[in-house]
Enzyme design. Structure first.
Site, PDB file in Angstrom:
ATOM      1  N   HIS A 163      -7.811  -7.632  -8.404  1.00 31.46           N
ATOM      2  CA  HIS A 163      -8.176  -8.452  -7.239  1.00 31.46           C
ATOM      3  C   HIS A 163      -8.437  -7.464  -6.101  1.00 31.46           C
ATOM      4  O   HIS A 163      -7.554  -7.213  -5.267  1.00 31.46           O
ATOM      5  CB  HIS A 163      -7.055  -9.384  -6.821  1.00 31.46           C
ATOM      6  CG  HIS A 163      -6.585 -10.354  -7.869  1.00 31.46           C
ATOM      7  ND1 HIS A 163      -5.808 -10.000  -8.927  1.00 31.46           N
ATOM      8  CD2 HIS A 163      -6.774 -11.706  -7.981  1.00 31.46           C
ATOM      9  CE1 HIS A 163      -5.524 -11.075  -9.658  1.00 31.46           C
ATOM     10  NE2 HIS A 163      -6.107 -12.120  -9.108  1.00 31.46           N
ATOM     11  N   HIS A 215       0.817  -1.217   0.000  1.00 31.60           N
ATOM     12  CA  HIS A 215       0.000   0.000   0.000  1.00 31.60           C
ATOM     13  C   HIS A 215       0.851   1.268   0.000  1.00 31.60           C
ATOM     14  O   HIS A 215       0.446   2.304  -0.536  1.00 31.60           O
ATOM     15  CB  HIS A 215      -0.990  -0.050   1.170  1.00 31.60           C
ATOM     16  CG  HIS A 215      -2.016  -1.136   0.990  1.00 31.60           C
ATOM     17  ND1 HIS A 215      -2.547  -1.865   2.024  1.00 31.60           N
ATOM     18  CD2 HIS A 215      -2.596  -1.635  -0.152  1.00 31.60           C
ATOM     19  CE1 HIS A 215      -3.415  -2.755   1.537  1.00 31.60           C
ATOM     20  NE2 HIS A 215      -3.453  -2.629   0.228  1.00 31.60           N
ATOM     21  N   GLU A 245     -13.567  -7.953  -8.394  1.00 29.66           N
ATOM     22  CA  GLU A 245     -13.400  -8.934  -7.306  1.00 29.66           C
ATOM     23  C   GLU A 245     -14.308 -10.117  -7.626  1.00 29.66           C
ATOM     24  O   GLU A 245     -15.489  -9.945  -7.910  1.00 29.66           O
ATOM     25  CB  GLU A 245     -13.776  -8.265  -5.967  1.00 29.66           C
ATOM     26  CG  GLU A 245     -13.983  -9.209  -4.791  1.00 29.66           C
ATOM     27  CD  GLU A 245     -12.765 -10.084  -4.452  1.00 29.66           C
ATOM     28  OE1 GLU A 245     -11.641  -9.568  -4.384  1.00 29.66           O
ATOM     29  OE2 GLU A 245     -12.961 -11.306  -4.285  1.00 29.66           O
ATOM     30  N   ASP A 255      -3.007  -8.203  -7.727  1.00 28.70           N
ATOM     31  CA  ASP A 255      -2.699  -8.610  -6.352  1.00 28.70           C
ATOM     32  C   ASP A 255      -3.371  -9.957  -6.044  1.00 28.70           C
ATOM     33  O   ASP A 255      -4.314 -10.019  -5.258  1.00 28.70           O
ATOM     34  CB  ASP A 255      -3.218  -7.488  -5.426  1.00 28.70           C
ATOM     35  CG  ASP A 255      -2.895  -7.733  -3.968  1.00 28.70           C
ATOM     36  OD1 ASP A 255      -2.036  -8.574  -3.680  1.00 28.70           O
ATOM     37  OD2 ASP A 255      -3.516  -7.058  -3.117  1.00 28.70           O
ATOM     38  N   SER A 288      -6.628  -1.607  -1.024  1.00 28.94           N
ATOM     39  CA  SER A 288      -6.181  -0.854  -2.195  1.00 28.94           C
ATOM     40  C   SER A 288      -7.302  -0.010  -2.835  1.00 28.94           C
ATOM     41  O   SER A 288      -7.052   1.141  -3.213  1.00 28.94           O
ATOM     42  CB  SER A 288      -5.531  -1.794  -3.210  1.00 28.94           C
ATOM     43  OG  SER A 288      -6.339  -2.919  -3.478  1.00 28.94           O
ATOM     44  N   ASP A 319     -13.158 -13.194 -13.515  1.00 35.90           N
ATOM     45  CA  ASP A 319     -11.795 -13.613 -13.253  1.00 35.90           C
ATOM     46  C   ASP A 319     -10.851 -12.440 -13.554  1.00 35.90           C
ATOM     47  O   ASP A 319     -11.003 -11.740 -14.555  1.00 35.90           O
ATOM     48  CB  ASP A 319     -11.453 -14.814 -14.139  1.00 35.90           C
ATOM     49  CG  ASP A 319     -10.016 -15.222 -13.926  1.00 35.90           C
ATOM     50  OD1 ASP A 319      -9.705 -15.717 -12.825  1.00 35.90           O
ATOM     51  OD2 ASP A 319      -9.186 -15.012 -14.828  1.00 35.90           O
ATOM     52  N   ALA A 320      -9.876 -12.263 -12.682  1.00 31.13           N
ATOM     53  CA  ALA A 320      -8.971 -11.121 -12.787  1.00 31.13           C
ATOM     54  C   ALA A 320      -8.312 -11.024 -14.160  1.00 31.13           C
ATOM     55  O   ALA A 320      -8.185  -9.938 -14.729  1.00 31.13           O
ATOM     56  CB  ALA A 320      -7.889 -11.245 -11.721  1.00 31.13           C
TER      57      ALA A 320
HETATM   58  C1  LIG Z   1      -4.772 -10.248  -1.804  1.00 36.71           C
HETATM   59  S1  LIG Z   1      -6.498 -10.038  -1.903  1.00 36.71           S
HETATM   60  C2  LIG Z   1      -6.690  -8.411  -2.532  1.00 36.71           C
HETATM   61  C3  LIG Z   1      -6.343  -7.307  -1.592  1.00 36.71           C
HETATM   62  C4  LIG Z   1      -6.532  -5.931  -2.149  1.00 36.71           C
HETATM   63  N1  LIG Z   1      -5.913  -5.776  -3.461  1.00 36.71           N
HETATM   64  C5  LIG Z   1      -5.946  -4.908  -1.209  1.00 36.71           C
HETATM   65  O1  LIG Z   1      -4.736  -4.598  -1.306  1.00 36.71           O
HETATM   66  O2  LIG Z   1      -6.690  -4.390  -0.373  1.00 36.71           O
HETATM   67  C6  LIG Z   1      -6.914 -11.024  -3.298  1.00 36.71           C
HETATM   68  C7  LIG Z   1      -8.390 -10.962  -3.671  1.00 36.71           C
HETATM   69  O3  LIG Z   1      -8.558 -11.630  -4.924  1.00 36.71           O
HETATM   70  C8  LIG Z   1      -9.809 -12.280  -4.934  1.00 36.71           C
HETATM   71  N2  LIG Z   1      -9.727 -13.308  -5.985  1.00 36.71           N
HETATM   72  C9  LIG Z   1      -9.312 -14.595  -5.897  1.00 36.71           C
HETATM   73  N3  LIG Z   1      -9.292 -15.187  -7.099  1.00 36.71           N
HETATM   74  C10 LIG Z   1      -9.688 -14.242  -7.992  1.00 36.71           C
HETATM   75  C11 LIG Z   1      -9.823 -14.232  -9.414  1.00 36.71           C
HETATM   76  N4  LIG Z   1      -9.561 -15.307 -10.145  1.00 36.71           N
HETATM   77  N5  LIG Z   1     -10.224 -13.094  -9.989  1.00 36.71           N
HETATM   78  C12 LIG Z   1     -10.505 -11.978  -9.262  1.00 36.71           C
HETATM   79  N6  LIG Z   1     -10.385 -11.929  -7.916  1.00 36.71           N
HETATM   80  C13 LIG Z   1      -9.966 -13.045  -7.285  1.00 36.71           C
HETATM   81  C14 LIG Z   1      -9.961 -12.802  -3.533  1.00 36.71           C
HETATM   82  O4  LIG Z   1     -11.317 -13.020  -3.223  1.00 36.71           O
HETATM   83  C15 LIG Z   1      -9.324 -11.667  -2.714  1.00 36.71           C
HETATM   84  O5  LIG Z   1     -10.297 -10.762  -2.280  1.00 36.71           O
END
Ligand SMILES: C[S@@+](CC[C@H](N)C(=O)[O-])C[C@H]1O[C@@H](n2cnc3c(N)ncnc32)[C@H](O)[C@@H]1O
Length: 277
Positions: A41, A18, A116, A162, A98, A141-142
């Site tokens: 993400h 961050h 998300e 992320d 984030s 999906d991301a």
């Molecule tokens: C490390 S956390 C994100 C934290 C956030 N970026 C922050 O810094 O506050 C990862 C997130 O990705 C989500 N996630 C998992 N697989 C995913 C995918 N295939 N596509 C999108 N999001 C996904 C999870 O539910 C989780 O909330």
């Protein structure tokens, strides 16, 4: 999808990620022209550190919890901690994710795309940003969202990638996704987070990107203790197309974090080009 970021919010890796994010968003604001921020993400946006899940791991105690009572901080750290305070003023005991930081730092002309996949987390994220202008929320999906959203109409901006790293092949998928995204939008700035736990995976990611032909990749790693296979000893950010003087701004803050969050005498800060211009 078992990963929930609430268990890890505010830990040493979040602090480093961050802090870098704040520096990148500040740099984008040096020009008046609008930018787009894509968070692939996004998580839930803001975390309650008093929640049962957060207290269960108490990871924040070794991260943001160690930073509150200090004076004479490097400028970037002061700025980051002010934002954390602002978040707490909004909701006591909270920690900004984030999306919250990006929303706080953007200007009226800038837009946010927050993606998300987890249904409950996406619901919370939607509630937090309900009614905010220039925010588009996605649930896919991301790596699909990278394809769908790039290049942004603004033609300048930042992509934060992320992932949770809960799948064995995440590092490989990540490297492939970065290359595809970079082909679609070579001039964008990308910040990619990864854990330092399995050194071989990290080396492979570095090697894949080094061989990809992508130039201008800055490596920003904070190791809080000696590397040991299978132990989460640090975290890294790969920054493609970093803004001018990012390294200079990160250096004092990163060094201060190394001293403050370091858990043994092997704690180190790595700020260097993986691939130069
Ligand atoms: C490390 S956390 C994100 C934290 C956030 N970026 C922050 O810094 O506050 C990862 C997130 O990705 C989500 N996630 C998992 N697989 C995913 C995918 N295939 N596509 C999108 N999001 C996904 C999870 O539910 C989780 O909330």
């Amino acid at each position: 999808m078992n990963y929930r970021h609430i268990y890890h919010a505010g830990n040493f890796a979040d602090v480093w990620k961050h802090l870098v994010l704040v520096a990148l968003l500040d740099a984008l604001k040096q020009k008046d022209k609008a930018f787009c921020y894509l968070d692939t993400h996004a998580g839930i946006g803001r975390y309650n550190l008093d929640a049962e899940q957060a207290r269960k791991t108490a990871e924040a105690d070794q991260g943001i919890g160690r930073l509150s009572q200090h004076t004479h901080l490097p400028e970037l750290l002061q700025r980051y901690l002010q934002l954390v305070e602002q978040c707490r003023a909004e909701q006591p005991q909270s920690y900004p994710g984030s999306p919250w930081l990006a929303a706080m730092l953007r200007r009226p002309q800038d837009s946010l795309i927050l993606n998300e996949l987890h249904p409950e987390d996406q619901q919370q994220l939607t509630e937090l940003f309900k009614g905010q202008r220039q925010v588009s929320l996605r649930r896919e999906d991301a790596y699909q969202s990278l394809q769908a959203c790039l290049p942004p109409t603004e033609k300048r901006g930042l992509v934060l990638i992320d992932p949770p790293f809960e799948q064995d092949n995440e590092f490989k998928k990540l490297a492939e996704a970065i290359q595809k995204a970079h082909k679609r939008w070579p001039t964008g700035c990308y910040a990619i987070w990864y854990p330092i736990k399995d050194r071989r995976e990290v080396m492979q990611l570095h090697r894949r990107l080094t061989l990809s032909g992508i130039r201008k990749i800055l490596l920003a790693e904070l190791h809080v203790k000696a590397a040991e296979q299978g132990v989460f000893s640090g975290s890294g950010m790969l920054i493609i197309n970093p803004p001018w003087q990012l390294q200079e701004r990160l250096q004092p803050a990163g060094e201060w974090l190394r001293q403050t969050l370091g858990q043994d005498d092997q704690a180190k800060l790595v700020l260097e080009w993986l691939v130069p211009e």
